[in-house]
Design an enzyme around this catalytic site. Structure first.
Site, mmCIF file in Angstrom:
data_model
loop_
_atom_site.group_PDB
_atom_site.id
_atom_site.type_symbol
_atom_site.label_atom_id
_atom_site.label_comp_id
_atom_site.label_asym_id
_atom_site.label_seq_id
_atom_site.Cartn_x
_atom_site.Cartn_y
_atom_site.Cartn_z
ATOM 1 N N ASP A 16 -6.512 111.515 -21.307
ATOM 2 C CA ASP A 16 -7.130 110.258 -22.213
ATOM 3 C C ASP A 16 -8.405 109.906 -21.566
ATOM 4 O O ASP A 16 -8.378 109.615 -20.501
ATOM 5 C CB ASP A 16 -5.714 109.458 -21.655
ATOM 6 C CG ASP A 16 -5.632 108.100 -22.820
ATOM 7 O OD1 ASP A 16 -6.663 108.136 -23.537
ATOM 8 O OD2 ASP A 16 -5.011 107.175 -22.591
ATOM 9 N N ASP A 112 -9.657 110.285 -28.770
ATOM 10 C CA ASP A 112 -10.123 110.343 -27.451
ATOM 11 C C ASP A 112 -8.871 110.801 -26.684
ATOM 12 O O ASP A 112 -8.779 110.317 -25.348
ATOM 13 C CB ASP A 112 -10.417 108.938 -27.131
ATOM 14 C CG ASP A 112 -9.252 107.894 -27.071
ATOM 15 O OD1 ASP A 112 -8.390 108.110 -27.932
ATOM 16 O OD2 ASP A 112 -9.451 106.794 -26.730
ATOM 17 N N GLU A 113 -7.948 111.663 -27.138
ATOM 18 C CA GLU A 113 -6.709 111.923 -26.207
ATOM 19 C C GLU A 113 -6.294 113.198 -26.822
ATOM 20 O O GLU A 113 -6.065 113.456 -28.121
ATOM 21 C CB GLU A 113 -5.735 110.873 -26.167
ATOM 22 C CG GLU A 113 -5.051 110.476 -27.301
ATOM 23 C CD GLU A 113 -3.921 109.480 -27.202
ATOM 24 O OE1 GLU A 113 -2.977 109.681 -26.142
ATOM 25 O OE2 GLU A 113 -4.315 108.565 -27.778
#
Length: 399
Positions: A16, A112-113
């Site tokens: 993350d 973003d993860e």
DNA sequence: TCTGGGGTCCTAGGACCC
DNA sequence: TCTGGGGTCCTAGGACCC
């Protein structure tokens, strides 16, 4: 090849990125690193909310979704950057590229993860060593800090990565669930939002532990089948595999915009829809997909939001075809009241090749023979548009 | 001085068919 | 003076996430 020894469980990482948009801005502009930094839209265009902010800003009480003027009040020396989504997508691609060196079982979950299954990566080191290498690599190479969760399934990995930010690495074992997860308020659980939390409170469930021990019938009555799944996860059980193809199969592509002022003028609204449609079409072309379902979104000045959609007879990709449906939907459903936001979404998108095959014209030919025909169709579609060509085929089929 | 923009998944009701 | 039941498709909306 058979396994040498039985697997006793999976090892899943959840990676993350911390304050991703702000981290990317700082990566490209190092002078921003030691300043409280936020990414936010222009308040004059009514887009003035904090999309994300770095940890210096968070220390001052700034958080995501807060309005910009409020953030400035809490933190007067806040540096604000407008969002640059192309830049974030570019960095995201680099990050997933980097991660793919560790395991092919990599599933991007958002910009973003992502999840990674490293069960079979024991030759690269222990899970903790791998996580450390990933974290250090992303920070050194791209100046992107990440938090990593290590667990036997996706849900626990996600909960774990959330526990130490920024730059944390957290191991969460199934046996840790009663001590670590159960005392937490139920709304801290991934998958439990405001509405679900309120419903759970009404039946006396306040912690993840309460949920884990709740009676199944009661949960089913309150939340439907989702309640049963949530209880499973509260017990640390989640069988979902890490699926590298999950994100590759896009389901919809949409663009929406909040207008700088509420608009009642039809021509302005149609022009806005045209811009949105054009952008959606360009993105569809890039991804080489066609759509079988068009949706528009209208948000009125009182924030009441409606969506209206239309299934298409024939898959479409071209501006003129799609825009035609968009305008039809809009004229049919717009009440004439002032509009705050407009959106255009291509639903049910499928790969172009797949859509062509669905015409089922050559079902008795071998695949190899069909391929040149598909290519010819692609070229015709490119030249004349989907609808015309497909009508032509239907006509031919009838003969 | 209000409340962004990008998605996914699920549910429920009506139409329609047999 | 009674009025099935199952299945599928379409549409709209809700909930959630980042």
């Amino acid at each position: 090849m058979k396994e040498m020894y039985p697997k006793n469980g999976r090892v899943i990482l959840h990676i993350d990125c911390n304050a991703f948009f702000a981290s990317v801005e700082a990566a490209y502009c190092p002078s921003l690193r030691d300043k409280p930094l936020a990414v936010a839209g222009n308040p004059k265009e009514r887009r003035g909310i904090i999309l994300t902010c770095n940890y210096l800003a968070r220390e001052k009480g700034v958080y995501t979704t807060m309005s910009l003027w409020e953030a400035k009040k809490k933190c007067p020396d806040l540096v604000v950057r407008p969002p640059n989504f192309d830049l974030y997508r570019e960095m995201s691609a680099k990050i997933f590229d980097f991660l793919s060196n560790f395991s092919p079982l990599l599933e991007p979950a958002s910009i973003d993860e992502g999840y990674m299954d490293i069960t079979d990566c024991y030759e690269m080191g222990t899970p903790l060593e791998i996580a450390n290498r990933i974290q250090k690599g992303l920070l050194d190479t791209y100046q992107i800090p990440v938090s990593i969760g290590i667990a036997p399934n996706k849900f626990l990995a996600k909960m774990a990565s959330n526990m130490r930010k920024p730059l944390g690495i957290t191991v969460l074992r199934k046996r840790d669930v009663p001590n670590i997860l159960w005392p937490l308020p139920v709304q801290k659980m991934h998958g439990v939002g405001e509405k679900t939390a309120r419903k759970l409170h009404e039946i006396g469930i306040y912690t993840i532990g309460d949920l884990a021990k709740a009676q199944e019938g009661l949960l089913k009555n309150t939340l439907g089948i989702n309640g049963v799944y949530l209880r499973e996860r509260a017990n640390g059980v989640d069988h979902h595999p890490v699926d590298p193809n999950a994100a590759a199969e896009i389901k919809s592509i949409g663009n929406s915009t909040t207008l700088p002022h509420n608009v009642i003028d039809e021509q302005t609204l149609v022009e806005t829809l045209e811009k949105l449609t054009r952008s959606v079409c360009e993105r569809m072309k890039q991804k080489s997909v066609v759509t079988k379902n068009i949706q528009i979104t209208i948000r009125y000045s009182d924030f009441h939001t409606v969506t209206r959609s239309k299934k298409l007879e024939n898959p479409a990709i071209h501006m003129k075809d799609i825009f035609h449906h968009v305008v039809q939907l809009f004229k049919k459903h717009w009440t004439g009241d002032p509009v705050r936001l407009l959106g255009v979404t291509a639903l049910d998108v499928v790969d172009r090749k797949h859509a062509v095959k669905q015409l089922d014209l050559f079902s008795y030919e071998e695949d190899a023979k069909r391929e040149p025909l598909f290519q010819a169709i692609e070229q015709l579609v490119e030249k004349y548009g989907d609808t015309v060509i497909q009508r032509g085929f239907e006509w031919r089929k009838k003969r």
